[in-house]
Design an enzyme around this catalytic site. Structure first.
Site, PDB file in Angstrom:
ATOM      1  N   LYS A 100      -5.215  -3.072  13.215  1.00  0.00           N
ATOM      2  CA  LYS A 100      -5.874  -2.865  11.928  1.00  0.00           C
ATOM      3  C   LYS A 100      -7.403  -2.725  12.095  1.00  0.00           C
ATOM      4  O   LYS A 100      -7.923  -2.892  13.187  1.00  0.00           O
ATOM      5  CB  LYS A 100      -5.523  -4.022  10.979  1.00  0.00           C
ATOM      6  CG  LYS A 100      -4.018  -4.117  10.647  1.00  0.00           C
ATOM      7  CD  LYS A 100      -3.443  -2.850  10.064  1.00  0.00           C
ATOM      8  CE  LYS A 100      -2.175  -2.998   9.257  1.00  0.00           C
ATOM      9  NZ  LYS A 100      -0.940  -3.355   9.920  1.00  0.00           N
TER      10      LYS A 100
HETATM   11  C1  LIG Z   1       0.416  -3.925   9.009  1.00  0.00           C
HETATM   12  C2  LIG Z   1       0.910  -3.816   7.630  1.00  0.00           C
HETATM   13  C3  LIG Z   1       1.513  -4.891   6.977  1.00  0.00           C
HETATM   14  C4  LIG Z   1       1.873  -6.150   7.666  1.00  0.00           C
HETATM   15  O1  LIG Z   1       0.786  -6.815   8.184  1.00  0.00           O
HETATM   16  P1  LIG Z   1       1.049  -8.083   9.132  1.00  0.00           P
HETATM   17  O2  LIG Z   1      -0.300  -8.725   9.169  1.00  0.00           O
HETATM   18  O3  LIG Z   1       1.471  -7.536  10.456  1.00  0.00           O
HETATM   19  O4  LIG Z   1       2.068  -8.911   8.494  1.00  0.00           O
HETATM   20  C5  LIG Z   1       1.847  -4.747   5.643  1.00  0.00           C
HETATM   21  N1  LIG Z   1       1.637  -3.603   4.990  1.00  0.00           N
HETATM   22  C6  LIG Z   1       1.090  -2.529   5.599  1.00  0.00           C
HETATM   23  C7  LIG Z   1       0.870  -1.287   4.804  1.00  0.00           C
HETATM   24  C8  LIG Z   1       0.731  -2.599   6.945  1.00  0.00           C
HETATM   25  O5  LIG Z   1       0.223  -1.532   7.561  1.00  0.00           O
END
Ligand SMILES: *Cc1c(COP(=O)(O)O)cnc(C)c1O
Length: 375
Positions: free
Chosen positions: A181
């Protein structure tokens, strides 16, 4: 040339901050988490931020904190990572999908009201790839129908649309600091909300439901704690927060570089008939989390392989959730249920996009994509 799909931007100063925590006595949820929460609040103009272990946990607890669970329906997007819909199931509720807009991949607000039933309790829009949903419109729909809004802002910390930031028109917004991210602690997440009572409840729910944290017990003299509600174990720790603090300070600089790269891609691919691009909506700032191209369905997988054979890391974000095996088998979804999301899922390719990507690397990606898409 080898161009990774993603490289994090962790710097020596971040590692120093983590070392400092590791050399201290207190490594779980404490002052450093609080510092990060305060900085995140400030950046997002939110009244409260709560550090979590993931966005999935953040979504689940947000639904639960507002009383959403069994027998409730939550309207969301089939064009997202499966975590979005999974979190609704983790809360005990049922995800109800609404198809997305062709131009952005975001929940199509036009279609929401058709899917509202007496069981509908919340809307869970996803700001896909970093393009914010039409939150003013979604908020009107929510108000008209007495619904809650929980935003999946995993892609969109930096987003803005018509002067509105993520979390400002929703009851809560959920963020991810997963390994790929925009800012990352490997795993991690957060919730922002302007509701002080829910923020208090969320702090309790993230730590077993007990009313005193380890930090309280450490910084003050021992006091007995109680457990008024049954909670989870989803608290961010000081190590994760230490890793995030500096990245949050550099977030605008990182965004600028991703924006620059995205514009180079848009310029290179914009007029090509073989490639379709998502649109950035007017009066909005795209958070530029992912850059995707759409190619003809029958060529997508061969282009994916060709790019990798030439050293370029790629991803598919996403194949539509309702067509994943579990969702098909559990809910009886089939091809054709949400055609726009399905079409994106069959045609999309994500290209490398991160601040440390060099101009020569961007040029190489462009050259190879042009060759492969035209052939
Ligand atoms: C990465 C992601 C999640 C989940 O995030 P985590 O921190 O891995 O639980 C949820 N929604 C979207 C759109 C994502 O890209």
């Amino acid at each position: 040339m080898k161009i990774e799909f993603y490289r994090h931007s962790i710097e020596e100063s971040d590692i120093d901050r983590v070392s400092k925590v590791l050399r201290s006595i207190f490594i779980t949820t404490g002052e450093v988490v609080r510092d990060f929460e305060k900085d995140l609040q400030t950046y997002l103009d939110a009244k409260n931020a709560i550090g979590m272990t993931s966005c999935t946990a953040a979504l689940q607890l947000s639904l639960l904190a507002w009383g959403i669970g069994r027998d409730d329906e939550v309207i969301t997007s089939p064009m997202s990572f499966c975590a979005t819909a999974n979190a609704i199931l983790h809360a005990g509720a049922t995800p109800v999908f609404v198809d997305v807009e062709e131009e952005t991949g975001n929940l199509n607000a036009e279609l929401i009201e058709n899917r509202i039933t007496r069981k509908t309790k919340a809307l869970l829009p996803v700001h896909l790839y970093g393009q914010m949903c039409d939150m003013k419109r979604i908020r009107q729909i929510a108000d008209r129908n007495g619904l809650l809004i929980i935003e999946d802002a995993a892609h969109c910390i930096e987003g803005l649309r018509e002067g509105v930031k993520v979390g400002q028109l929703g009851h809560a917004a959920c963020f991810s600091f997963y390994a790929t991210k925009n800012i990352t602690s490997g795993e991690g997440g957060a919730i922002t909300t302007n509701d002080f009572d829910k923020a208090e409840l969320l702090r309790i729910l993230r730590l077993h439901g007990i009313d005193k944290s380890a930090a309280d017990r450490y910084t003050k003299k021992y006091e007995h704690w109680d457990m008024p509600v049954l909670g989870w174990k989803y608290n961010m720790d000081n190590i994760q927060a230490a890793l995030l603090l500096g990245q949050l300070q550099r977030i605008e600089k990182s965004w600028s570089r991703r924006d620059e790269i995205s514009m180079k891609y848009e310029e290179a691919f914009g007029s090509l008939k073989q490639i379709k691009l998502m649109k950035t909506v007017p009066h909005s700032r795209h958070a530029r989390h992912l850059f995707t191209i759409q190619v003809p369905e029958e060529k997508r997988d061969s282009i994916l392989i060709a790019l990798q054979n030439r050293g370029i890391g790629v991803a598919v974000n996403y194949r539509a959730i309702h067509l994943l095996k579990y969702y098909r088998e559990t809910f009886g979804y089939k091809n054709g249920d949400f055609p726009v999301a399905e079409d994106i899922g069959k045609r999309t390719i994500s290209l490398p996009l991160y601040p440390s990507l060099k101009d020569e690397e961007v040029d190489f990606v462009i050259q190879v994509v042009l060759e492969e898409a035209k052939s």
